[in-house]
Design a protein around this motif. Structure first.
Motif, PDB file in Angstrom:
ATOM      1  N   LEU A 195      -2.371   3.131  -5.615  1.00 46.24           N
ATOM      2  CA  LEU A 195      -3.396   2.472  -4.813  1.00 46.24           C
ATOM      3  C   LEU A 195      -4.759   3.116  -5.019  1.00 46.24           C
ATOM      4  O   LEU A 195      -5.780   2.439  -5.071  1.00 46.24           O
ATOM      5  N   LYS A 225      -7.150   6.046   4.383  1.00 41.86           N
ATOM      6  CA  LYS A 225      -7.929   6.193   3.163  1.00 41.86           C
ATOM      7  C   LYS A 225      -8.851   7.413   3.247  1.00 41.86           C
ATOM      8  O   LYS A 225      -9.213   7.886   4.325  1.00 41.86           O
ATOM      9  N   ALA A 236      -3.982  -4.453  -4.000  1.00 37.34           N
ATOM     10  CA  ALA A 236      -2.879  -3.504  -4.006  1.00 37.34           C
ATOM     11  C   ALA A 236      -1.719  -4.112  -4.769  1.00 37.34           C
ATOM     12  O   ALA A 236      -1.571  -5.333  -4.818  1.00 37.34           O
ATOM     13  N   GLU A 259      -8.911  -6.463   0.015  1.00 40.85           N
ATOM     14  CA  GLU A 259      -8.318  -5.248  -0.533  1.00 40.85           C
ATOM     15  C   GLU A 259      -7.319  -5.655  -1.606  1.00 40.85           C
ATOM     16  O   GLU A 259      -6.626  -6.661  -1.462  1.00 40.85           O
ATOM     17  N   LEU A 298       0.826   5.815  -3.333  1.00 45.94           N
ATOM     18  CA  LEU A 298      -0.513   6.258  -2.943  1.00 45.94           C
ATOM     19  C   LEU A 298      -1.389   6.521  -4.161  1.00 45.94           C
ATOM     20  O   LEU A 298      -2.578   6.178  -4.176  1.00 45.94           O
ATOM     21  N   VAL A 347       4.599   1.178   2.344  1.00 43.96           N
ATOM     22  CA  VAL A 347       3.282   1.699   2.713  1.00 43.96           C
ATOM     23  C   VAL A 347       2.446   0.568   3.306  1.00 43.96           C
ATOM     24  O   VAL A 347       2.388  -0.532   2.747  1.00 43.96           O
ATOM     25  N   HIS A 348       1.819   0.856   4.447  1.00 42.46           N
ATOM     26  CA  HIS A 348       0.810  -0.018   5.045  1.00 42.46           C
ATOM     27  C   HIS A 348      -0.475   0.782   5.169  1.00 42.46           C
ATOM     28  O   HIS A 348      -0.462   1.894   5.716  1.00 42.46           O
ATOM     29  N   VAL A 349      -1.577   0.264   4.680  1.00 43.75           N
ATOM     30  CA  VAL A 349      -2.864   0.945   4.757  1.00 43.75           C
ATOM     31  C   VAL A 349      -3.554   0.504   6.047  1.00 43.75           C
ATOM     32  O   VAL A 349      -3.716  -0.697   6.290  1.00 43.75           O
ATOM     33  N   ALA A 406      -0.872   4.651   5.903  1.00 39.27           N
ATOM     34  CA  ALA A 406      -1.757   5.477   5.082  1.00 39.27           C
ATOM     35  C   ALA A 406      -3.213   5.338   5.517  1.00 39.27           C
ATOM     36  O   ALA A 406      -3.688   4.230   5.783  1.00 39.27           O
ATOM     37  N   PHE A 434      -6.420   8.076  -1.830  1.00 43.24           N
ATOM     38  CA  PHE A 434      -5.614   8.741  -0.808  1.00 43.24           C
ATOM     39  C   PHE A 434      -5.366  10.207  -1.157  1.00 43.24           C
ATOM     40  O   PHE A 434      -4.312  10.756  -0.853  1.00 43.24           O
ATOM     41  N   ASP A 471      -6.830   0.853   9.047  1.00 41.97           N
ATOM     42  CA  ASP A 471      -8.285   0.753   8.959  1.00 41.97           C
ATOM     43  C   ASP A 471      -9.043   1.903   9.599  1.00 41.97           C
ATOM     44  O   ASP A 471     -10.268   1.850   9.685  1.00 41.97           O
TER      45      ASP A 471
END
Length: 510
Positions: free
Chosen positions: A235, A285, A220, A218, A232, A445-447, A283, A238, A449
């Motif tokens: 990235l 997706k 970012a 990924e 967001l 921010v942490h995305v 966050a 979102f 899964d």
């Protein structure tokens, strides 16, 4: 001759008589001692109350063994499993991988390569090599060399950041990272084979390439000037999450702004949220929301949209989104320092009645546990006091759901029972971590899964008729019609203490 033989016979006779008398005295002495011992009290019969060093050491060892057996027997099953897993992890060998690369820095950024040790033992990288292949056959190599200023050891679950070499960083690599590169990590030795590699194309300036799994990556930015909504948008992917945040005015909370009073059922809850602190947003997706929209609509119908989901059940969406907002800005490093030796820790979310349990796995990856709550203890004291009294390991606190309604019993996060079970799939994993808004002053921010479910809100059950409680009874006013929706949402997902999952009018996607 005769006299001599006579003297010999006399001497032998004397010796026989002496031996017989000696044996008699010994037997008499032993019998006397035995009789005396039987008449003496136990405390005096034990060698007049004294013990040898061997006796004392033996007693202490026996006491310790008995204490160990007793304490081991008192451990609840969930704690035994966790101790066994921790012991097994410490035996796993080191496993160093290339975790992240910033190839084209922008502004004040610097090129870097991050290595991470996924194993259970420390690895010394002295003599290891990083080789960069640029397109054709051109190769440049950096060799790790240990010194007082240049560490080469990576502890378990830890990472090592290798920067571009300059006057302030003499330990770094000297080659130039750029687009269309291949980076290979070699162990020490002339004939060593590459143990890990990372390949990238034209990433774009200022973007970091993260390893999210064995073969997936990924990209970012490290930092975005602005607030979390700006992160967001930078990235990308979102749009649904942004729609939900704006619908509930949570975007203003994330930006540190207050909101005006309205007649919306969620307005009062949002207005009470703290606007003087940054937030950490987990966050989700668009692809995970879109999959859910299609499943809810059915196989032959067009998928729902974010707006349609809000019309169907905006309380459900509010529960999820407000749970994803954790108070204060937490990145991987600050979480590790905060948690120290704890395997998990509960953090207050934007929702006043929910806490999010965060964990760091064996590789240092952030995990969000969305099925861990405190089922209130059945007394007037509460989980915090019960923990202070050392009650967390008692049988009644670990009833396997018989009274508590929860498999781990009462007071899950207060007693540090929460853990991520790969068979149960109760934790979301951060695939992109530590993307800061305005260097963290506006949040992190942490995305993650997957799309998650907000955990239930478990309240202490009301006493039945005939029972007494320490609290004075209060009269409840009949809810007004316009407050009906507000009540169903402010604790949508709450239960009376016996249910561990919420139910809705339709079949939820999970």
């Amino acid at each position: 001759m005769t006299n001599r033989a006579g003297r010999i016979r006399q001497a032998v006779a004397v010796m026989v008589v002496s031996a017989m008398l000696s044996s008699t005295f010994v037997l008499c002495d032993e019998a006397t001692k035995k009789a005396a011992t039987e008449e003496l009290p136990p405390w005096l019969a034990q060698k007049n109350g004294t013990k040898t060093v061997g006796d004392i050491v033996g007693d202490v060892a026996a006491d310790k063994e008995e204490e160990t057996k007793s304490s081991a027997a008192k451990l609840p099953g969930w704690k035994k499993d966790r101790m066994e897993k921790a012991a097994l992890f410490k035996e796993t060998p080191a496993d160093v991988v290339i975790a992240a690369v910033l190839a084209e820095p922008m502004g004040r950024q610097k090129e870097f390569i991050q290595l991470k040790n996924l194993g259970g033992q420390t690895q010394d990288l002295e003599g290891w090599k990083l080789t960069l292949k640029n397109g054709g056959e051109n190769e440049e190599t950096f060799t790790f060399t240990a010194s007082a200023d240049c560490p080469t050891k990576i502890a378990p679950r830890d990472a090592l950041l290798v920067l571009k070499k300059d006057a302030a960083n003499p330990c770094g690599f000297s080659f130039d990272l750029g687009p269309s590169e291949e980076l290979i990590l070699f162990e020490a030795g002339e004939d060593a084979e590459g143990i890990d590699s990372m390949t990238w194309g034209n990433l774009g300036r200022g973007l970091v390439l993260y390893r999210s799994s064995d073969n997936e990556y990924e990209k970012a930015p490290q930092d975005v000037d602005g607030n979390i909504i700006d992160v967001l948008r930078r990235l990308g992917g979102f749009n649904n999450l942004i729609t939900f945040l704006e619908y509930f005015d949570l975007d203003k909370i994330l930006d540190g702004k207050g909101i005006r009073a309205t007649n919306e059922w969620h307005n009062k809850i949002v207005r009470e949220m703290d606007t003087d602190i940054p937030y950490t947003l987990f966050a989700i997706k668009d692809e995970h929301w879109d999959k859910t929209f299609q499943e809810m609509a059915g196989e032959w119908a067009p998928p729902l949209t974010a707006t349609e989901l809000l019309e169907i059940d905006d309380a459900l969406v509010f529960d999820i989104i407000s749970f994803l907002m954790v108070q204060e800005a937490w990145n991987s490093r600050s979480l590790r320092l905060k948690m120290r030796d704890s395997s998990s820790m509960a953090f207050q979310t934007a929702h006043p009645e929910r806490k999010a349990v965060l964990q760091l796995d064996d590789s240092g990856t952030i995990l969000l546990n969305y099925d861990c709550v405190d089922s209130p203890s059945p007394d007037e004291f509460g989980c915090g006091i019960q923990k202070g009294w050392g009650k967390c390991q008692e049988d009644w606190m670990n009833d396997n759901g018989f009274f508590s309604g929860r498999p781990l019993g009462y007071c899950e996060y207060e007693c540090d029972k929460c853990y991520c079970d790969p068979m149960d799939g109760n934790c979301a994993q951060a695939i992109v971590s530590d993307v800061t808004a305005s260097s963290g002053t506006k949040g992190v921010v942490h995305v993650i899964d997957r799309l998650i479910e907000a955990p239930p809100i478990l309240k202490k059950p009301e006493p039945v008729d005939g029972e007494t409680t320490t609290k004075k009874p209060t009269k409840k006013k009949a809810p007004k019609k316009e407050d009906k929706k507000k009540e169903s949402s402010s604790s949508s997902g709450s239960s009376g203490g016996g249910s561990s999952r919420r139910t809705y009018g339709y079949n939820p996607w999970w």
